[in-house]
Motif scaffolding. Structure first.
Motif, PDB file in Angstrom:
ATOM      1  N   THR A  73       0.840  -1.261  -0.037  1.00  0.00           N
ATOM      2  CA  THR A  73      -0.187  -0.053   0.066  1.00  0.00           C
ATOM      3  C   THR A  73       1.042   1.481   0.050  1.00  0.00           C
ATOM      4  N   GLY A  74       2.293   1.487   0.083  1.00  0.00           N
ATOM      5  CA  GLY A  74       3.005   2.494  -0.084  1.00  0.00           C
ATOM      6  C   GLY A  74       3.202   2.535   1.298  1.00  0.00           C
ATOM      7  N   GLY A  75       2.897   1.595   2.039  1.00  0.00           N
ATOM      8  CA  GLY A  75       3.362   2.378   3.306  1.00  0.00           C
ATOM      9  C   GLY A  75       2.588   2.982   4.579  1.00  0.00           C
ATOM     10  N   ALA A  76       1.162   2.979   3.504  1.00  0.00           N
ATOM     11  CA  ALA A  76      -0.375   3.788   4.219  1.00  0.00           C
ATOM     12  C   ALA A  76      -0.664   2.370   5.312  1.00  0.00           C
ATOM     13  N   ILE A  77      -0.823   2.519   4.987  1.00  0.00           N
ATOM     14  CA  ILE A  77      -1.750   0.884   6.108  1.00  0.00           C
ATOM     15  C   ILE A  77      -1.236  -0.026   5.948  1.00  0.00           C
ATOM     16  N   SER A  78      -1.169  -1.589   6.822  1.00  0.00           N
ATOM     17  CA  SER A  78      -0.497  -3.131   6.439  1.00  0.00           C
ATOM     18  C   SER A  78      -1.680  -3.222   7.421  1.00  0.00           C
ATOM     19  N   CYS A  79      -2.013  -4.678   7.928  1.00  0.00           N
ATOM     20  CA  CYS A  79      -2.687  -5.235   8.354  1.00  0.00           C
ATOM     21  C   CYS A  79      -1.972  -6.817   8.634  1.00  0.00           C
ATOM     22  N   HIS A  80      -2.175  -7.462   9.502  1.00  0.00           N
ATOM     23  CA  HIS A  80      -1.672  -8.858  10.336  1.00  0.00           C
ATOM     24  C   HIS A  80      -2.242  -9.214  11.388  1.00  0.00           C
ATOM     25  N   LEU A  81      -3.238 -10.824  11.189  1.00  0.00           N
ATOM     26  CA  LEU A  81      -3.076 -11.494  11.665  1.00  0.00           C
ATOM     27  C   LEU A  81      -2.565 -11.546  12.842  1.00  0.00           C
ATOM     28  N   VAL A  82      -2.465 -11.200  14.439  1.00  0.00           N
ATOM     29  CA  VAL A  82      -0.915 -11.631  15.574  1.00  0.00           C
ATOM     30  C   VAL A  82      -1.411 -12.848  16.452  1.00  0.00           C
ATOM     31  N   ARG A  83      -1.206 -13.665  16.834  1.00  0.00           N
ATOM     32  CA  ARG A  83      -0.685 -14.570  17.778  1.00  0.00           C
ATOM     33  C   ARG A  83      -0.115 -14.484  19.015  1.00  0.00           C
ATOM     34  N   VAL A  84      -0.435 -14.543  19.793  1.00  0.00           N
ATOM     35  CA  VAL A  84       0.363 -13.940  21.453  1.00  0.00           C
ATOM     36  C   VAL A  84       0.478 -15.181  22.072  1.00  0.00           C
ATOM     37  N   GLY A  85       2.098 -16.333  22.021  1.00  0.00           N
ATOM     38  CA  GLY A  85       2.069 -17.360  22.681  1.00  0.00           C
ATOM     39  C   GLY A  85       1.398 -17.493  23.985  1.00  0.00           C
ATOM     40  N   PRO A  86       0.646 -18.614  24.858  1.00  0.00           N
ATOM     41  CA  PRO A  86       0.986 -18.948  25.623  1.00  0.00           C
ATOM     42  C   PRO A  86       2.103 -17.969  26.623  1.00  0.00           C
ATOM     43  N   LEU A 136      -4.704 -12.135  28.594  1.00  0.00           N
ATOM     44  CA  LEU A 136      -5.646 -12.318  30.129  1.00  0.00           C
ATOM     45  C   LEU A 136      -5.680 -13.605  30.567  1.00  0.00           C
ATOM     46  N   HIS A 137      -5.621 -14.556  29.355  1.00  0.00           N
ATOM     47  CA  HIS A 137      -5.031 -16.577  29.595  1.00  0.00           C
ATOM     48  C   HIS A 137      -3.885 -16.644  29.103  1.00  0.00           C
ATOM     49  N   PRO A 138      -3.990 -17.951  30.230  1.00  0.00           N
ATOM     50  CA  PRO A 138      -2.816 -18.565  29.550  1.00  0.00           C
ATOM     51  C   PRO A 138      -2.773 -19.372  28.429  1.00  0.00           C
ATOM     52  N   VAL A 139      -4.221 -19.915  27.747  1.00  0.00           N
ATOM     53  CA  VAL A 139      -3.760 -19.482  26.386  1.00  0.00           C
ATOM     54  C   VAL A 139      -2.962 -19.045  25.803  1.00  0.00           C
ATOM     55  N   GLY A 140      -3.083 -17.879  25.271  1.00  0.00           N
ATOM     56  CA  GLY A 140      -2.438 -16.868  25.239  1.00  0.00           C
ATOM     57  C   GLY A 140      -3.673 -15.990  24.279  1.00  0.00           C
TER      58      GLY A 140
END
Length: 196
Positions: free
Chosen positions: A49-62, A114-118
């Motif tokens: 997008t020429g640096g305008a926006i980015s979109c990611h699915l983010v996973r934070v581990g346990p 918030l929870h142990p599962v990430g």
């Protein structure tokens, strides 16, 4: 249903970019460059997008936490699974599945599950020049959390529209109406039978 499939199905099966469609389920998880135990699926890269926006699915581990950090861009997020704790300016916010949040650019904050599962969340980073200039109260902005289902639904549609390559939700709605004969909201409520 696993957290992987649950998170992907809540967002979309494909992400459309100027470079073409990407199968979300088939995208690889990539290690976050700064945070151990955090992975990203690149749905829409800034380079698309020429640096305008980015979109990611983010996973934070346990048990993984993101130490205090700042973003150069405004970050809009939608919690997909688990739950998220955001700490900034001496306050704490909790965000559950289906709830949205906004982190202003430049705001130092820390995050943890918030929870142990990430947890998983959808993240949309928006370059400062894309939004109207903030008013004088901008310096005191803190994270915003939406628990209202209607607001979270609108936020989800906006994130989906931007990730699909539309400039905003109304652009997506106009194109959808031209093609399907009804708005996305009516189609979602009534299905194809609602055309008419």
């Amino acid at each position: 249903m696993s957290m992987e499939n649950d998170s992907v199905s809540r967002f979309a099966r494909s992400a459309h970019t100027p470079a073409g469609a990407r199968d979300v389920a088939g995208l690889a998880w990539n290690a976050h460059p700064a945070f151990d135990g955090v992975a990203l699926k690149h749905l829409l890269r800034g380079a698309d997008t020429g640096g305008a926006i980015s979109c990611h699915l983010v996973r934070v581990g346990p048990g993984k936490a993101l130490s205090p950090h700042v973003h150069a861009r405004l970050v809009v997020g939608l919690c997909q699974s688990g739950g998220r704790r955001i700490e900034a300016a001496g306050a704490t916010w909790h965000v559950g599945p289906g709830e949205g949040f906004v982190i202003p650019a430049g705001l130092a904050h820390a995050c943890s599950p918030l929870h142990p599962v990430g947890h998983d969340y959808l993240s949309l980073a928006i370059a400062p020049g894309l939004l109207p200039a903030p008013g004088p109260a901008a310096a005191s902005l803190l994270p915003r959390v939406w628990r209202d289902a209607a607001v979270a639904a609108r936020l989800s549609r906006l994130v989906a529209a931007l990730a699909a390559g539309f400039c905003d939700q109304s652009h997506l709605t106009r194109q959808f109406r031209r093609r399907m004969g009804v708005s996305p909201g009516r189609f979602g409520c009534e299905g194809e039978e609602g055309k008419g």
